[in-house]
Design a protein around this motif. Structure first.
Motif, PDB file in Angstrom:
ATOM      1  N   UNK A 262      10.840  10.804  -9.970  1.00 14.89           N
ATOM      2  CA  UNK A 262      10.415  10.947 -11.373  1.00 14.89           C
ATOM      3  C   UNK A 262       9.111  11.723 -11.462  1.00 14.89           C
ATOM      4  N   UNK A 263       8.180  11.444 -10.545  1.00 17.09           N
ATOM      5  CA  UNK A 263       6.907  12.175 -10.564  1.00 17.09           C
ATOM      6  C   UNK A 263       7.120  13.650 -10.258  1.00 17.09           C
ATOM      7  N   UNK A 264       8.030  13.957  -9.346  1.00 16.11           N
ATOM      8  CA  UNK A 264       8.330  15.355  -9.026  1.00 16.11           C
ATOM      9  C   UNK A 264       8.885  16.078 -10.257  1.00 16.11           C
ATOM     10  N   UNK A 265       9.784  15.429 -10.991  1.00 10.73           N
ATOM     11  CA  UNK A 265      10.333  16.023 -12.218  1.00 10.73           C
ATOM     12  C   UNK A 265       9.228  16.221 -13.246  1.00 10.73           C
ATOM     13  N   UNK A 266       8.352  15.239 -13.369  1.00 11.95           N
ATOM     14  CA  UNK A 266       7.207  15.338 -14.286  1.00 11.95           C
ATOM     15  C   UNK A 266       6.358  16.561 -13.954  1.00 11.95           C
TER      16      UNK A 266
ATOM     17  N   UNK B  96       0.857  -1.186   0.000  1.00 14.07           N
ATOM     18  CA  UNK B  96       0.000   0.000   0.000  1.00 14.07           C
ATOM     19  C   UNK B  96       0.892   1.234   0.000  1.00 14.07           C
ATOM     20  N   UNK B  97       0.623   2.154  -0.916  1.00 16.86           N
ATOM     21  CA  UNK B  97       1.369   3.408  -1.011  1.00 16.86           C
ATOM     22  C   UNK B  97       0.476   4.553  -0.569  1.00 16.86           C
ATOM     23  N   UNK B  98       0.902   5.267   0.452  1.00 15.52           N
ATOM     24  CA  UNK B  98       0.210   6.475   0.894  1.00 15.52           C
ATOM     25  C   UNK B  98       0.943   7.696   0.381  1.00 15.52           C
ATOM     26  N   UNK B  99       0.237   8.613  -0.259  1.00 13.62           N
ATOM     27  CA  UNK B  99       0.871   9.775  -0.884  1.00 13.62           C
ATOM     28  C   UNK B  99       0.256  11.060  -0.368  1.00 13.62           C
ATOM     29  N   UNK B 100       1.122  11.991  -0.005  1.00 11.06           N
ATOM     30  CA  UNK B 100       0.714  13.300   0.489  1.00 11.06           C
ATOM     31  C   UNK B 100       1.141  14.336  -0.542  1.00 11.06           C
ATOM     32  N   UNK B 101       0.181  15.066  -1.093  1.00  8.06           N
ATOM     33  CA  UNK B 101       0.494  16.113  -2.065  1.00  8.06           C
ATOM     34  C   UNK B 101      -0.155  17.414  -1.616  1.00  8.06           C
ATOM     35  N   UNK B 102       0.270  18.512  -2.231  1.00  8.28           N
ATOM     36  CA  UNK B 102      -0.323  19.811  -1.897  1.00  8.28           C
ATOM     37  C   UNK B 102      -1.014  20.383  -3.118  1.00  8.28           C
ATOM     38  N   UNK B 103      -1.274  21.672  -3.091  1.00  9.62           N
ATOM     39  CA  UNK B 103      -1.961  22.324  -4.187  1.00  9.62           C
ATOM     40  C   UNK B 103      -1.287  21.996  -5.525  1.00  9.62           C
ATOM     41  N   UNK B 104      -2.112  21.784  -6.543  1.00  9.16           N
ATOM     42  CA  UNK B 104      -1.651  21.488  -7.898  1.00  9.16           C
ATOM     43  C   UNK B 104      -0.986  20.130  -8.031  1.00  9.16           C
ATOM     44  N   UNK B 105      -1.058  19.310  -6.978  1.00  8.94           N
ATOM     45  CA  UNK B 105      -0.554  17.950  -7.080  1.00  8.94           C
ATOM     46  C   UNK B 105       0.932  17.781  -6.859  1.00  8.94           C
ATOM     47  N   UNK B 106       1.622  18.803  -6.336  1.00  7.04           N
ATOM     48  CA  UNK B 106       3.057  18.657  -6.079  1.00  7.04           C
ATOM     49  C   UNK B 106       3.270  17.664  -4.940  1.00  7.04           C
ATOM     50  N   UNK B 107       4.116  16.649  -5.135  1.00 15.88           N
ATOM     51  CA  UNK B 107       4.294  15.618  -4.110  1.00 15.88           C
ATOM     52  C   UNK B 107       5.120  16.129  -2.936  1.00 15.88           C
ATOM     53  N   UNK B 108       4.714  15.759  -1.732  1.00 16.17           N
ATOM     54  CA  UNK B 108       5.423  16.173  -0.529  1.00 16.17           C
ATOM     55  C   UNK B 108       6.073  14.991   0.185  1.00 16.17           C
TER      56      UNK B 108
END
Length: 520
Positions: free
Chosen positions: A454-458, A221-233
């Motif tokens: 990679x997602x952050x660079x994207x 299970x992957x838990x992901x925390x992002x902020x406004x506009x989908x930038x990964x934190x």
């Protein structure tokens, strides 16, 4: 890497109005001609030939470059000879347009501060052509002329797990804060499952509820925390059988502790609205907006909910016993969708249980039990009363919050959860985070970290594309960029290599503002 452009120089004959012929050394650059040096003026062909030879000697003496006389060649054979000389000195042709862009984005975020070039290579390859680590090594060699063997990749994954995961997350968070003006107001949280092409279980990999429809393969299970506009934190991984609602508080607490932040609002869907989570969020002093399970409300609240007018654009508010605010809205579009989904579900039920018998595998499927009436543990029928009861809730959606935000903004911010869903789509689609082929815990975690980078660079490339108003998706940009080639030409007399990136088609030239933005 700085990109220079090949200057094509040759001796040119130029007829004058007086009838004489001027012999000059010409530079062709960017489709334009520039006279560098006049060799002399001749009146007959023999003098012209002598001046041309002097011109070629001048080029060799002053510039150390072999003359490339295509337009000014004396004859076809000479033209072919010069062309052959150029082709013979081509050192390599690289399909590296996407790499040129991604390298610049990678550096602009600050990931170049990670002291290892293999991370860069793996991230670029993951965005250009996601594949197994073995195939990645071959891709790097064939497309970018980079020798990164498989054993070195595996050793680096161990290094990433042991020493660099924290560094890359700090770099990502720092960059996100810089582009958002120094603060983050909303934290959106959700989870997904990542499956393995394996049935082997261990402390991390287990079967569980799969969001990819993989019912027997092991997963995490992957838990992901992002902020406004989908930038990964931040992210965390959990055992594949972990109940997803129990993953939210640990990752938020960890994020707060590591980065010293507390002035934010947590946004999550109704799947995380369990008493344990709400209690811990409240005790931790967090502000929150979560989806409400309005169909499980107490009797008084249910009567209030079902009495609300079904009218678009209205927001209704009720203070709950614990002091939280329940915001409710109605949408005719949502009502139509609810009705359609229910109709499809009932039709599937009718087909699945046409015999009136139920089997364990079907009764346990998600969404089947709601409209079924089971007698004597074996015979089933569809209960119309349950369908009619469900219809009363069509179009209604509830949100619970402890903030003072206006109802309209509460609903708007909740709908921002789509950025996490999109992050998962990009991660599973473009980046191909799963299936995972690693088997040790440290390499599984390193693989997820690599995909996070990679997602952050994207996302940063997407931000720049939007800023430049190119009106194309990142996927389209990368698809076109992967067709852009770079030619490296050896200059034997000058003992150096000159480089030119070729943008020949209209699609390729459409990316020129992006290349110019990064100075490539």
């Amino acid at each position: 890497m700085r990109i220079d452009y090949i200057c094509v120089m040759f001796v040119r004959r130029k007829k004058n109005r007086s009838g004489t012929i001027s012999v000059v050394v010409v530079d062709k650059h960017g489709g334009k001609f520039k006279e560098l040096h006049t060799i002399g003026i001749a009146t007959d062909e023999s003098e012209v030939d002598d001046l041309c030879e002097k011109g070629r000697e001048w080029i060799k003496e002053h510039l150390g470059i072999v003359e490339l006389d295509f337009e000014g060649a004396g004859n076809k054979a000479q033209e072919e000879e010069h062309a052959a000389a150029v082709l013979a000195n081509i050192d390599s042709i690289l399909l590296n347009g996407a790499k040129l862009l991604l390298d610049k984005v990678y550096d602009s975020i600050g990931f170049n501060r990670v002291d290892d070039g293999i991370l860069r290579s793996l991230v670029v390859a993951r965005l250009c052509q996601p594949m197994s680590k073995m195939a990645t090594a071959e891709y790097l060699k064939s497309h970018f002329d980079e020798d990164v063997n498989l054993s070195k990749i595996y050793r680096y994954l161990d290094k990433l797990y042991n020493t660099q995961q924290e560094a890359v997350q700090k770099i990502s968070v720092g960059h996100t804060f810089s582009i958002l003006g120094g603060r983050v107001e909303m934290l959106f949280y959700d989870v997904t499952s990542l499956y393995f092409e394996s049935f082997r279980e261990d402390n991390l990999r287990s079967p569980g509820f799969s969001k990819d429809g993989k019912t027997v393969e092991t997963q995490i299970i992957l838990g992901l925390l992002v902020c406004e506009n989908g930038y990964p934190l931040s992210y965390s991984i959990f055992n594949g059988a972990q109940y997803e609602s129990n993953t939210m508080i640990p990752i938020i607490d960890d994020f707060k502790l590591r980065f010293g932040l507390d002035d934010f609002i947590v946004v999550a869907d109704s799947g995380f609205m369990i008493k344990r989570n709400i209690g811990m969020i409240r005790s931790g002093g967090y502000k929150f907006i979560v989806g409400s399970r309005i169909k499980k409300s107490d009797a008084d609240t249910e009567r209030w909910l079902l009495s609300l007018p079904h009218e678009d654009g209205l927001y209704h508010e009720r203070i709950l016993d614990n002091g939280d605010r329940l915001i409710v809205s109605y949408s005719s579009k949502r009502a139509a969708k609810d009705a359609l989904n229910r109709a499809k579900g009932v039709e599937r039920l009718k087909k699945a249980f046409a015999s009136g018998r139920v089997t364990k595998d079907k009764i346990n499927r998600r969404g089947y039990g709601k409209f079924l009436k089971i007698d004597n543990d074996v015979r089933v029928s569809i209960c119309q009363d349950k369908i009619d009861e469900d219809e009363k809730w069509d179009g209604l959606k509830g949100y619970v919050t402890n903030t003072l935000l206006p109802p309209e903004e509460v609903v708007t911010q909740y709908h921002g959860l789509w950025v996490v869903e999109r992050a998962f789509r990009i991660s599973k689609g473009t980046i191909e985070t799963r299936p995972i082929f690693h088997f040790t815990e440290r390499r599984i975690e390193a693989h997820v970290c690599l995909c996070f980078v990679a997602y952050k660079v994207y996302k940063e490339l997407e931000r720049i594309v939007t800023e430049l108003k190119l009106e194309m998706s990142v996927d389209s940009v990368l698809k076109i960029a992967k067709t852009i080639t770079t030619i490296r030409l050896r200059l034997p007399l000058n003992d150096k290599v000159m480089v030119k990136t070729m943008m020949l088609t209209p699609d390729q030239r459409a990316l020129k503002p992006l290349f110019d933005h990064f100075g490539v």
